[in-house]
Scaffold this active site. Structure first.
Site, PDB file in Angstrom:
ATOM      1  N   TYR A 138       0.821  -1.206   0.000  1.00  0.00           N
ATOM      2  CA  TYR A 138       0.000   0.000   0.000  1.00  0.00           C
ATOM      3  C   TYR A 138       0.860   1.264   0.000  1.00  0.00           C
ATOM      4  CZ  TYR A 138      -3.348  -3.508   1.669  1.00  0.00           C
ATOM      5  OH  TYR A 138      -4.115  -4.631   1.813  1.00  0.00           O
ATOM      6  N   LYS A 173     -17.623   2.527   3.783  1.00  0.00           N
ATOM      7  CA  LYS A 173     -18.287   2.672   5.072  1.00  0.00           C
ATOM      8  C   LYS A 173     -17.993   1.418   5.912  1.00  0.00           C
ATOM      9  CE  LYS A 173     -20.990  -0.526   3.659  1.00  0.00           C
ATOM     10  NZ  LYS A 173     -20.860  -1.857   4.312  1.00  0.00           N
ATOM     11  N   ARG A 197     -16.878  -9.900   8.492  1.00  0.00           N
ATOM     12  CA  ARG A 197     -18.044  -9.439   9.250  1.00  0.00           C
ATOM     13  C   ARG A 197     -18.203 -10.180  10.575  1.00  0.00           C
ATOM     14  NH1 ARG A 197     -19.723  -9.461   3.818  1.00  0.00           N
ATOM     15  NH2 ARG A 197     -20.571  -7.448   3.079  1.00  0.00           N
TER      16      ARG A 197
END
Length: 332
Positions: A55, A94, A162
């Site tokens: 990154y 988000k 999640r």
């Protein structure tokens, strides 16, 4: 005509491959100049001009003007701060941050860097959402009195982020920006209080379902977020002189037709025929988002941006719900 904005993608997962990557390739005024992923071949699969396996190498590329971040939730703040420090505009998935404090830190960093910071809650660019907001602003259904909203699905795989608390997992982080966020755009500029919360938790600690009852100014709202419930997506806003209702799916209307039903006068019940129905042709809100953010970077003041102040308001509401959920009853 100005040159297209040169985007750099940090992360090459599902959302980058299926949604934002194709959207930017199709967008006017935007190109994917670079992509970075731990697996450089995954970065190359986004068809950038240049691919990186780290990154920081992308952030060091002076050709990159704006960065799109689609990593797991706990990586949003550190990568956003690094991108802003490198002089890049940022569009971040988000939730923008895990807490309101994180969002505030990110907003302050963007202000110091004089760069845009935008939360990629892509449904806010959908014409249906914007039409609903316009109708509310023109008092089409009177004063809002109640909001009932949900975003629910099931079938999350065991290795999905999640379900991982360390990576910012949980239904409220994943879906709260849509469900709770809808309550707040329907009722802007009003204090938010948590009346009641019920939760269903994964053995790992994250919430599978969060059911929140809120009081926003004088409005009562029910907001359900679940990654373990197949009841789907809905949004209904009741006012003193009518109601608005989104056809299902209420949030993920992507490349499919959709409707916004409006009741006015005495006909405010779901079983009544609406006064009129707005029809929306299939559209890609991801592409609209990429185009508007790119236009804003080029100085177009007419481009729509989700204000970071709204992202901060949602983050404060999610903080309050999580605090209330720490002692909440289990969802029945």
């Amino acid at each position: 005509m100005s040159a297209p904005v040169r985007w750099g993608f940090i992360g090459a997962g599902w959302i980058a491959h299926r949604a934002l990557g194709p959207a930017v390739h199709a967008a006017d005024g935007a190109v994917i100049h670079a992509a970075a992923a731990r697996d450089v071949d995954r970065a190359r699969s986004l068809s950038p001009t240049v691919a990186y396996g780290a990154y920081e190498h992308l952030l060091g590329d002076d050709e990159v003007e704006a960065v799109y971040i689609s990593l797991h939730n706990s990586a949003h703040m550190p990568l956003t701060l690094a991108a802003l420090e490198a002089g890049k505009h940022v569009l971040c998935e988000k939730p923008l941050g895990l807490t309101a404090d994180e969002v505030a830190q990110m907003a302050d960093a963007a202000a110091r860097a004089d760069r845009l910071l935008v939360e990629a809650t892509w449904t806010r660019w959908h014409p249906r959402t914007q039409r609903a907001q316009a109708l509310l602003a023109t008092d089409a259904i009177g004063e809002v009195r109640s909001v009932d909203v949900g975003f629910c699905f099931s079938g999350v795989s065991p290795d999905n982020y999640r379900l991982d608390a360390e990576r910012g997992g949980g239904a409220l982080y994943d879906l709260g920006p849509y469900s709770v966020g809808s309550v707040l755009w329907a009722v802007p500029d009003a204090p938010v209080n948590v009346v009641d919360v019920a939760v269903d938790r994964h053995p790992g600690g994250v919430d599978l379902t969060t059911q929140a009852t809120l009081r926003v100014g004088d409005v009562t709202a029910s907001a359900r977020s679940s990654v373990d419930d197949d009841s789907g997506e809905w949004l209904r806003i009741e006012g003193t002189r009518g109601a608005l209702e989104f056809s299902r799916p209420a949030h993920v209307s992507w490349l499919t037709p959709s409707t916004l039903s409006v009741w006015q006068g005495s006909g405010t019940r779901t079983e009544d025929e609406p006064s009129f129905v707005h029809h929306f042709a299939p559209v890609d809100p991801y592409q609209l988002m990429a185009e508007h953010v790119s236009r804003a970077i080029r100085g177009d003041r007419s481009a729509y941006l989700l204000p970071v102040e709204e992202s901060l308001r949602v983050a404060h509401a999610l903080d309050a719900i999580r605090t209330a959920a720490s002692g909440a009853a289990e969802v029945g």
